[in-house]
Design a protein around this motif. Structure first.
Motif, PDB file in Angstrom:
ATOM      1  N   ALA A  24       0.340 -65.607 -21.925  1.00  0.00           N
ATOM      2  CA  ALA A  24      -0.493 -66.137 -20.835  1.00  0.00           C
ATOM      3  C   ALA A  24      -0.644 -67.649 -20.989  1.00  0.00           C
ATOM      4  CB  ALA A  24      -1.859 -65.452 -20.838  1.00  0.00           C
ATOM      5  N   LEU A  73       0.403 -70.456 -18.281  1.00  0.00           N
ATOM      6  CA  LEU A  73      -0.538 -71.469 -17.785  1.00  0.00           C
ATOM      7  C   LEU A  73       0.037 -72.873 -17.955  1.00  0.00           C
ATOM      8  CD1 LEU A  73      -3.910 -69.986 -19.107  1.00  0.00           C
ATOM      9  CD2 LEU A  73      -3.230 -70.230 -16.696  1.00  0.00           C
ATOM     10  N   ARG A  74       0.666 -73.083 -19.100  1.00  0.00           N
ATOM     11  CA  ARG A  74       1.273 -74.385 -19.362  1.00  0.00           C
ATOM     12  C   ARG A  74       2.358 -74.688 -18.318  1.00  0.00           C
ATOM     13  NH1 ARG A  74       2.707 -76.373 -25.314  1.00  0.00           N
ATOM     14  NH2 ARG A  74       0.932 -75.016 -25.610  1.00  0.00           N
ATOM     15  N   HIS A  81       2.655 -73.174 -15.185  1.00  0.00           N
ATOM     16  CA  HIS A  81       2.216 -73.180 -13.788  1.00  0.00           C
ATOM     17  C   HIS A  81       1.046 -74.112 -13.525  1.00  0.00           C
ATOM     18  CE1 HIS A  81       4.858 -69.938 -12.548  1.00  0.00           C
ATOM     19  NE2 HIS A  81       4.497 -69.260 -13.631  1.00  0.00           N
ATOM     20  N   LEU A  82       0.199 -74.320 -14.558  1.00  0.00           N
ATOM     21  CA  LEU A  82      -0.982 -75.162 -14.362  1.00  0.00           C
ATOM     22  C   LEU A  82      -1.084 -76.144 -15.526  1.00  0.00           C
ATOM     23  CD1 LEU A  82      -3.391 -72.235 -13.396  1.00  0.00           C
ATOM     24  CD2 LEU A  82      -2.551 -74.004 -11.833  1.00  0.00           C
ATOM     25  N   LEU A 127      -4.265 -77.900 -16.894  1.00  0.00           N
ATOM     26  CA  LEU A 127      -5.402 -77.114 -17.399  1.00  0.00           C
ATOM     27  C   LEU A 127      -5.510 -77.263 -18.915  1.00  0.00           C
ATOM     28  CD1 LEU A 127      -7.403 -75.060 -15.981  1.00  0.00           C
ATOM     29  CD2 LEU A 127      -5.970 -73.267 -17.005  1.00  0.00           C
ATOM     30  N   VAL A 170      -6.390 -75.683 -22.157  1.00  0.00           N
ATOM     31  CA  VAL A 170      -6.519 -74.300 -22.632  1.00  0.00           C
ATOM     32  C   VAL A 170      -6.687 -74.290 -24.140  1.00  0.00           C
ATOM     33  CG1 VAL A 170      -5.366 -72.049 -22.808  1.00  0.00           C
ATOM     34  CG2 VAL A 170      -5.050 -73.464 -20.752  1.00  0.00           C
ATOM     35  N   VAL A 191      -3.743 -64.479 -16.833  1.00  0.00           N
ATOM     36  CA  VAL A 191      -3.624 -65.704 -16.038  1.00  0.00           C
ATOM     37  C   VAL A 191      -4.488 -65.597 -14.772  1.00  0.00           C
ATOM     38  CG1 VAL A 191      -2.033 -67.096 -14.649  1.00  0.00           C
ATOM     39  CG2 VAL A 191      -1.358 -66.335 -16.946  1.00  0.00           C
ATOM     40  N   VAL A 194      -8.008 -66.209 -15.626  1.00  0.00           N
ATOM     41  CA  VAL A 194      -8.293 -67.641 -15.791  1.00  0.00           C
ATOM     42  C   VAL A 194      -8.506 -68.279 -14.424  1.00  0.00           C
ATOM     43  CG1 VAL A 194      -7.296 -69.847 -16.502  1.00  0.00           C
ATOM     44  CG2 VAL A 194      -7.098 -67.829 -18.006  1.00  0.00           C
ATOM     45  N   ILE A 195      -7.623 -67.958 -13.510  1.00  0.00           N
ATOM     46  CA  ILE A 195      -7.726 -68.551 -12.168  1.00  0.00           C
ATOM     47  C   ILE A 195      -9.020 -68.111 -11.485  1.00  0.00           C
ATOM     48  CG2 ILE A 195      -6.664 -68.548  -9.868  1.00  0.00           C
ATOM     49  CD1 ILE A 195      -3.924 -68.355 -11.361  1.00  0.00           C
ATOM     50  N   ALA A 214      -5.020 -72.696  -7.094  1.00  0.00           N
ATOM     51  CA  ALA A 214      -3.976 -71.949  -7.795  1.00  0.00           C
ATOM     52  C   ALA A 214      -3.740 -70.575  -7.176  1.00  0.00           C
ATOM     53  CB  ALA A 214      -4.340 -71.828  -9.273  1.00  0.00           C
ATOM     54  N   ARG A 250      -1.671 -67.310  -8.682  1.00  0.00           N
ATOM     55  CA  ARG A 250      -2.274 -65.977  -8.813  1.00  0.00           C
ATOM     56  C   ARG A 250      -1.432 -64.934  -8.065  1.00  0.00           C
ATOM     57  NH1 ARG A 250      -5.649 -62.022  -7.614  1.00  0.00           N
ATOM     58  NH2 ARG A 250      -7.510 -61.669  -8.881  1.00  0.00           N
TER      59      ARG A 250
END
Lengths: 541, 541
Positions: free
Chosen positions: B390, B394-395, B397-398, B401, B403, B492, B495-496, B506, B510
Motif C-alpha cells: 500500500a 501511495l508513493r 499514485h500520491l 502524501l 506516509v 489505499v 487512506v484516501i 484522489a 480510489r
C-alpha cells in the motif's frame, strides 16, 4: 464388507428386539466393525523410489511434482485411470446410468433426509407461559431469589411437557444441582446405564438430564442432539466452559455457513447457561474465575452469536424463554445462582430484555427537564447491584446530581447496528448514553470487552469501564468487587473523578468512600465476612 | 500401604536396572497402586438419617448446618476428635515432637526440594549466536524465506547443544515438519516407544521432539517439563491452539501467583509458536482459520503474557532468542511458514524487536521537516506485506502524501505503560502514531483487539483497524485479505477516505483501487491463482 454389515445390523436388531419385547437388558455390547486397510490404498505404491502406499507418506500429497515432473504426472494418470473412469462417465463426462441408478432420490437425498438435515424434524419447544414462574416484585429490590433455581422450575415444566416427545435435554459437567437446577429431576432423572445403588438418587435409564464431568462430551452430545432436530441446554461453570472454546468455534462456523444454504432447515440454538460465575467463587477462588468465554464467542460471526447478562430472576426467565425458542444461534446466558435482588416485574423484564438495554428510571433521577450529569451503566447481576448501591449513595451524598441508570442485558446492543443484527442505531445509543457525559460502566467480565464493543460510539472517550481485571482469590463476595474496583464506593469515586466540577466540591464524599473501602479491608480480616452495611444492604428508593 | 509401596519401588528399581545394564526393554509395565477407599472415609457415617460415608453425599459439605443445628455441631466435634488432636498438638496448639519429627528439613522441604521447586534446577538454555542463522538482507524485500524453516535451523542447534543435558524439548500435534521445523530431526528424533517399521523416519527411543495429535497432551507434557526446571517450545496450528485455552488459563494463573512467592525459583517460559496461520489456509479453509488465541491470553495477567508477531525471518529469530531465554512468561509467537519477504537485517531486526514497535523509515516518506499525513501500521507477516504494498501504491499514485510506516512486533506496546510492563509511555506512542493523524492499522487477527489495546490513546478516534473479520473460506492467499478488507488496495482506499482533502482530489486513484479489486475477483474465478501483479509483486523503494 457387506457381510460384516449384515452381521452388525442383525445384531442391532436382536438387541433392540430383546430390549423392547423382553425389557431389562443393561448395557448391551453393540457390534463394532473394525475395517483395516493400507493407508493410501490403491494410490501409488512407490514414488521416487520410496514406498508410499501403506506408509505414512500417503498422509499428504503422494505425488507433489505433477506440474514439473513427468514421471509424477505419469503415475498420477495411471492412478486415476485405475478407477476406470470410462466405465463411470460417458463421453461428455456425465455419470453413466449404472452410477446414477445407485443415487438416492426424494427424501433419501443428502439434503432432504432428516438424518442429515435434522432441522426438518424440529418441533417448537413447549415453553410454558412465564407468569407461573415469575417472582412477584411489588417494588424493586425488596426480595431476593436465586435466579437459576427459579429457572429450574421453568425447565422442569419443559422437561415434563416433552416427556412423550423426548426432544429436550439438559447437559452439564455434573453441576445440575450445584447450579440450582435440581427441580428438573422431578420431571426427568439423570441418564444412567450402569449399576444403580440403594443410595443413588435421580438416576434413570431413560433420563434426559445428562451429566458427565467432561465439558467436551457435554458439548459433543448437545451438538449432535441439536443437529438431529432436537432442543437442549448446556449448564456450566463459567470458568470451565473455555474447555470447549475450540468446539464451539466449529459449531459457530458450521451455523454461519449452513444458514446460507436455502435447503437446510434451521435447528435449535445451542444454549449455554454460564453460572457459578466469577464474582461468587468464594471458596474455589482464582482457578474458578474466568469470565472470558463471552469475549471468545463475540469474536465470531455476528449473525450467529448472542450474549445475555440478565440482572435478576425475571429477566433470566425472559431471556431463557427467548433463547430456548430461537433457531440457529449460539446463545450465551450468564446468570448467578446466589440470592439476587429482584429488580423487575415480569412485564418490565420482558420489555427490558426486548430492548436489550434501557434506562431504569426508578433507580436514577430521570427528569425530562434536564440531561443527566452522569450515566451509571451495569451489565450482569453483581455489577447491577453495585450500580444501584452507587446510585443510592449518590442520591444520599450528592442529591443535586442528575444520574441516569442504564442496564444492559443484551451485550451486542453496544455494537454499531451495521456490525451486529442486535447493534443499536447511533442516535438511540447517543440518546441513552449521551454524547458527552461521563459513562461509568460496571461490567461482569473483562472491562476492555465493553470498549471493544463501543469504540465507535460518539461518546466513547467518556466511557469508563470497571470489571474483572484478573485479580482473583478466595475471599468474601464484596472483597472480590473491591479488589477489581467494581464496588459501589469505587463507582461513586469514579463519578466524582469524571463529572466536571465535582472533584473539589465532593472531595469529602470521595474521601469517605475511600475510608469505607479501607474499613472493609480491615473488617474482613477480622471477621471473615463482609461489612454489615454491605451484607445487609437493601435498595431504598 | 507401606507393603504396596515397597513392592512398587522394588519393581521400578528392577525395571531401571534391567534397562540400564542389559538394555533393550521396550515399554515395561510400570507398577500401579490402586487404592480404593470409601468416599468420605472417617467422616460422619449418617447425617439426618441419610447415609453419608461411602456415598456421593460425602462429595460436598457433609455437615452443612453446624451454625444452627446442635446435632450437626455435635457430629462435627465427634468427627474432629476422632483424629485425637490431643496426641498431635500440645496445650498451646503447637504440633508435638512426634509430629515434627516426621517433617522434612533442608532441601527436603516442599519449597526447597527441586522436585517441587523445579526452577532450582533450571540452567540457561544454550541459544547460539543468531548470526549464523540470520538471512542476509542487502535491501528490504529483495529475497524470500520461510521464517519457521530458518527457525528450525536455530532450534536444531539448541537441540544439539542440549544432547547431554537433555533439558530442551519441542512438543506439537504432529506438525513439526508441517510447520517447517524438520531441521531439528538432525539433532533429535521423535520420541517413540512402540514398534518401529522399516519405513519409519526420525523415530527415537530417546527423542526430544514429542508429537501427538492431542494439543491437550502437548500442553500437559510441556507444563510438567517446565515445572521440573527444563525448557521447551509448543509449535501448533494457530486455529487449534484454542483447544488448550482452559489449560493455559491455569498455567498463567499459577505463574501469576507463584511469581510473588520469594522462595519459588523462576522457571522457563511456556513458548507457543503459532504458525500455519489464518491467512494461509488455502486448502484447509474456514475450519482452520482462527487468530483468537492472542485475544484469549491478552485477557490474562499482564505480568505473565507476551505476544509477538515477527514480520519476517530475522525478526522471528530475534523473538525466538528472547523468548527461549525468558522466565516465568507465557510467550505467544505468531509467524508464518510460507515464503515471506525479508525486510530487516539481523541488526535491524534486533533493534526493532527490542523497541517492539517502530518506524520503518525506508518504507515511508519520513521527513523531519514535516509531520506525516497518515500512518500505515502493520502487525503480522501478511499485514506487513500489504502495508508495504500500500505504501508503494501511495508513493506511485500520491507522491506528495507524507506516509509513515510503523510496524508492531510486540503487541503489548500498544497498551498504556501502566497496564502492561511492555506498555508504551503516552508521549512515545503519540510521537509514533501522532495525536491527530489517521492511522490505518493492518493487523493479523481480529481487528477489535487493537482497539481494545489502544482505546486510551490520545489519537484513538483516528485509529482504523483492518484484520480478520471471520470471513473465511478455501481460496487464494490474496483473496483472503481482499475478503477481509486487509488488502493493499483497500488500505489505499482507507487512506484516501481518512486523510482530509484526499477524498475528492484522489477519487480517481480510489476508483482504480476498486477496479483492481473487481479485476482480482474475476481473475481468481477464471485462473484459480492470484493476479500476476499480486503474485509477482516485489518491493521497490
Amino acid at each position: 464388507m457387506a457381510h460384516a454389515m449384515d452381521i452388525a445390523l442383525d445384531r442391532i436388531t436382536e438387541i433392540q428386539r430383546t430390549a423392547r419385547q423382553e425389557g431389562g437388558i443393561d448395557r448391551p455390547l453393540w457390534p463394532v466393525i473394525v475395517l483395516r486397510t493400507p493407508k493410501g490404498w490403491t494410490g501409488p505404491s512407490e514414488v521416487d523410489g520410496l514406498p508410499v502406499e501403506g506408509t505414512w507418506r500417503s498422509h499428504q500429497v503422494p505425488l507433489a511434482g505433477v506440474r514439473d515432473n513427468g514421471e509424477h504426472l505419469r503415475q498420477l494418470e495411471q492412478w486415476m485411470r485405475s478407477y476406470r473412469p470410462e466405465e463411470l462417465f460417458d463421453e461428455r463426462g456425465r455419470p453413466r446410468e449404472q452410477v446414477l441408478a445407485g443415487v438416492p432420490d426424494g427424501a433419501r437425498r443428502l439434503g432432504s433426509t432428516p438424518h442429515a438435515n435434522g432441522g426438518l424434524l424440529l418441533r417448537e419447544l413447549p415453553v410454558p407461559p412465564l407468569e407461573k414462574y415469575a417472582v412477584a416484585v411489588d417494588k424493586p429490590g425488596a426480595t431476593l431469589h436465586e435466579p437459576t433455581r427459579v429457572l429450574g422450575d421453568l425447565l422442569e415444566t419443559v422437561m415434563s411437557a416433552t416427556s412423550e416427545r423426548r426432544d429436550f435435554r439438559i447437559v452439564g459437567p455434573d453441576e445440575t444441582a450445584s447450579n440450582r437446577l435440581q427441580a428438573v429431576y422431578a420431571a426427568s432423572g439423570k441418564a444412567w446405564q450402569a449399576e444403580m445403588l440403594e443410595v443413588d438418587e435421580h438416576l434413570d435409564r431413560h433420563g434426559r438430564v445428562m451429566e458427565i464431568l467432561s465439558e467436551h462430551t457435554c458439548q459433543g452430545w448437545l451438538e449432535g442432539y441439536l443437529l438431529t432436530g432436537r432442543h437442549g441446554l448446556f449448564s456450566c461453570y463459567e470458568a470451565f466452559v473455555h474447555i470447549v472454546d475450540s468446539m464451539v468455534n466449529q459449531h459457530i462456523k458450521w451455523l454461519r455457513v449452513t444458514r446460507r444454504l436455502p435447503w437446510r432447515a434451521p435447528i435449535a440454538s445451542l444454549n449455554y447457561l454460564l453460572t457459578s460465575h466469577v464474582w461468587r467463587q468464594d471458596h474455589n477462588g482464582f482457578s474458578h474465575q474466568d469470565p472470558g468465554f463471552v469475549d471468545h464467542v463475540l469474536n465470531k460471526s455476528p449473525e450467529v452469536v448472542r450474549v445475555y447478562l440478565p440482572p435478576d430472576t425475571n429477566t433470566l426467565l425472559s431471556v431463557a424463554d427467548h433463547t430456548l425458542r430461537s433457531r440457529d444461534y449460539v446463545n450465551v446466558i450468564v446468570a448467578g445462582k446466589q440470592p439476587c435482588f429482584d429488580w423487575l416485574t415480569l412485564d418490565q423484564a420482558r420489555a427490558h430484555c426486548a430492548r436489550g438495554a434501557g434506562i431504569w428510571p426508578w433507580a436514577g433521577t430521570e427528569d425530562s427537564a434536564r440531561e443527566p450529569d452522569v450515566v451509571l451503566a451495569g451489565a450482569g447481576d453483581v455489577p447491577t447491584q453495585e450500580v444501584l448501591a452507587a446510585a443510592q449513595l449518590l442520591r444520599q451524598h450528592l442529591p443535586e446530581l442528575a444520574v441516569r441508570v442504564v442496564n444492559v442485558v443484551d451485550l451486542a446492543r453496544l455494537l454499531p447496528a451495521e456490525e451486529h443484527p442486535h447493534g443499536m442505531p447511533a442516535a438511540q445509543y447517543d440518546a441513552l448514553f449521551t454524547q458527552d457525559k461521563p459513562v461509568i460502566f460496571a461490567y461482569h467480565g473483562y472491562p476492555w470487552l465493553i470498549h471493544r464493543l463501543a469504540y465507535r460510539r460518539t461518546g466513547h472517550h467518556n466511557l469508563h469501564v470497571r470489571g474483572y481485571k484478573e485479580i482473583g482469590t478466595t475471599t468474601t463476595p464484596f472483597d472480590m468487587v473491591v479488589r477489581n474496583d467494581l464496588d459501589r464506593y469505587r463507582l461513586v469515586m469514579d463519578v466524582i473523578d469524571r463529572v466536571p466540577g465535582l472533584a473539589v466540591r465532593a472531595a469529602d464524599v470521595r474521601q469517605s468512600m475511600e475510608d469505607t473501602r479501607l474499613r472493609h479491608h480491615a473488617w474482613i480480616r477480622e471477621h471473615g465476612t463482609d461489612l454489615p452495611e454491605v451484607a445487609d444492604w437493601t435498595w431504598t428508593a
